[in-house]
Enzyme design. Structure first.
Site, PDB file in Angstrom:
ATOM      1  N   CYS A 106      37.363   1.550  81.233  1.00 53.30           N
ATOM      2  CA  CYS A 106      36.891   1.828  79.702  1.00 53.30           C
ATOM      3  C   CYS A 106      35.650   0.967  79.543  1.00 53.30           C
ATOM      4  O   CYS A 106      35.013   1.617  78.428  1.00 53.30           O
ATOM      5  CB  CYS A 106      38.035   1.599  78.653  1.00 53.30           C
ATOM      6  N   HIS A 256      35.153   3.152  72.648  1.00 51.85           N
ATOM      7  CA  HIS A 256      35.892   3.978  73.655  1.00 51.85           C
ATOM      8  C   HIS A 256      36.944   4.665  73.140  1.00 51.85           C
ATOM      9  O   HIS A 256      37.738   4.375  72.199  1.00 51.85           O
ATOM     10  CB  HIS A 256      36.313   2.758  74.624  1.00 51.85           C
ATOM     11  N   ASN A 286      41.824  10.277  76.381  1.00 55.78           N
ATOM     12  CA  ASN A 286      41.105   8.980  76.981  1.00 55.78           C
ATOM     13  C   ASN A 286      40.580   9.270  78.271  1.00 55.78           C
ATOM     14  O   ASN A 286      41.395   9.292  79.124  1.00 55.78           O
ATOM     15  CB  ASN A 286      42.127   7.746  76.955  1.00 55.78           C
TER      16      ASN A 286
END
Length: 329
Positions: A106, A256, A286
């Site tokens: 990430c 993120h 995500n």
């Protein structure tokens, strides 16, 4: 002075989407309604190729001018060779083009920008194709709702080039690593330290009813949340200090896209207004290293960001690893 800048950016996600239950408490908390999921015969490299072709076509880029390809993924095609070499061939890039992988999650987009900037501003490259892509869905046990409702598959393509400018267009950067958190977001089996065996396939149920094996992705959500709220405000404060800027000086904040609950907590701690803070995970989830560029693309599409805006990018997660930087769009 020659400065690295983002010349073009785009993204691609699979056609197949998996919906989360809108009435579910977890869905409301994480703010994710659906997630793009790669088909069984569709891999991260396929998504990266699609994103690259889309961006290169839109920007009308002569691929013979690309002299470096950087690929950020934790879903490689093979242990070896590097997937970047495969992408070089698939995209028809010159054989004199450098190509290598970065294994980061990430935080990977911000790290990749720092690497591209270094190559451009040192004069070792002129046009860098920076690709991110992951298919975490292939690591997730469908009976593990702790992660299944969160992660989506996706890819991004960014062209980093150089031009004369009196100001920095990418950077400065802040980085951080804390490997003591490695066990809180991990796939235990599959590497050389713990090869896949029959034992790896044994599924176990946790105290919350989630089922997974050591071949599947495991996440300790509460520990990831604690790490994020502990380290990310400090990283942002450090970036503000070294850049001589204040929160009010930014047009856009693109963090993120982990989940809505976590992002809202960060936004409030840092006292960032809602209208300047990106929240683009409702239909994507995500997407790991691609979440920042996808969110940035959505902000540009929806006129929430525009050329010449000053944006702060912040990536954080598996490792633990984190990074933050400024960019001029």
């Amino acid at each position: 002075m020659k400065r690295a800048y983002i010349k073009g950016i785009d993204y691609h996600v699979p056609e197949l989407f998996e919906k989360n239950s809108e009435s579910d408490r977890i869905t409301r908390k994480v703010g994710i309604l659906k997630r793009p999921i790669a088909n069984c015969d569709e891999y991260a490299s396929d998504l990266a190729i699609a994103a690259a072709k889309k961006m290169l076509t839109k920007q009308n880029i002569d691929i013979s001018t690309i002299d470096m390809l950087i690929y950020c993924t934790q879903s490689p095609d093979y242990i070896l060779p590097t997937t970047a070499c495969i992408l070089q061939d698939a995209l028809g890039l010159s054989t004199r083009c450098a190509a290598f992988d970065i294994n980061l999650g990430c935080s990977g987009y911000v790290y990749g920008l720092s690497v591209a900037k270094a190559f451009i501003e040192s004069g070792m490259a002129n046009n860098i194709l920076f690709l991110t892509s992951d298919t975490y869905s292939k690591y997730i046990n469908p009976k593990d709702r702790s992660v299944r409702v969160l992660f989506g598959d996706g890819a991004s393509a960014t062209l980093v080039s150089g031009k004369e400018s009196d100001r920095e267009l990418i950077g400065p950067f802040v980085f951080g690593t804390d490997g003591t958190g490695k066990d809180n977001l991990i796939i235990k089996s599959g590497g050389l330290k713990e090869p896949i065996t029959k034992q790896s396939e044994i599924e176990e149920e946790d105290s919350f009813g989630n089922i997974r094996s050591n071949r599947n992705l495991y996440m300790n959500g509460s520990e990831i949340f604690n790490f994020t709220l502990r380290e990310i405000p400090l990283a942002v404060t450090k970036l503000l200090s070294i850049s001589g800027m204040k929160i009010k000086d930014y047009n856009r904040f693109v963090f993120h896209q982990a989940n809505k609950f976590m992002l809202e907590n960060l936004r409030k701690i840092l006292d960032i207004s809602e209208e300047r803070f990106s929240l683009n995970l409702e239909n994507y989830g995500n997407t790991v290293s691609s979440s920042i560029p996808i969110s940035l693309c959505k902000d540009l599409e929806n006129k929430k960001a525009s050329k010449e805006d000053t944006a702060m990018l912040v990536g954080f997660g598996v490792g633990y690893s984190w990074a933050a930087c400024n960019i001029i769009l």
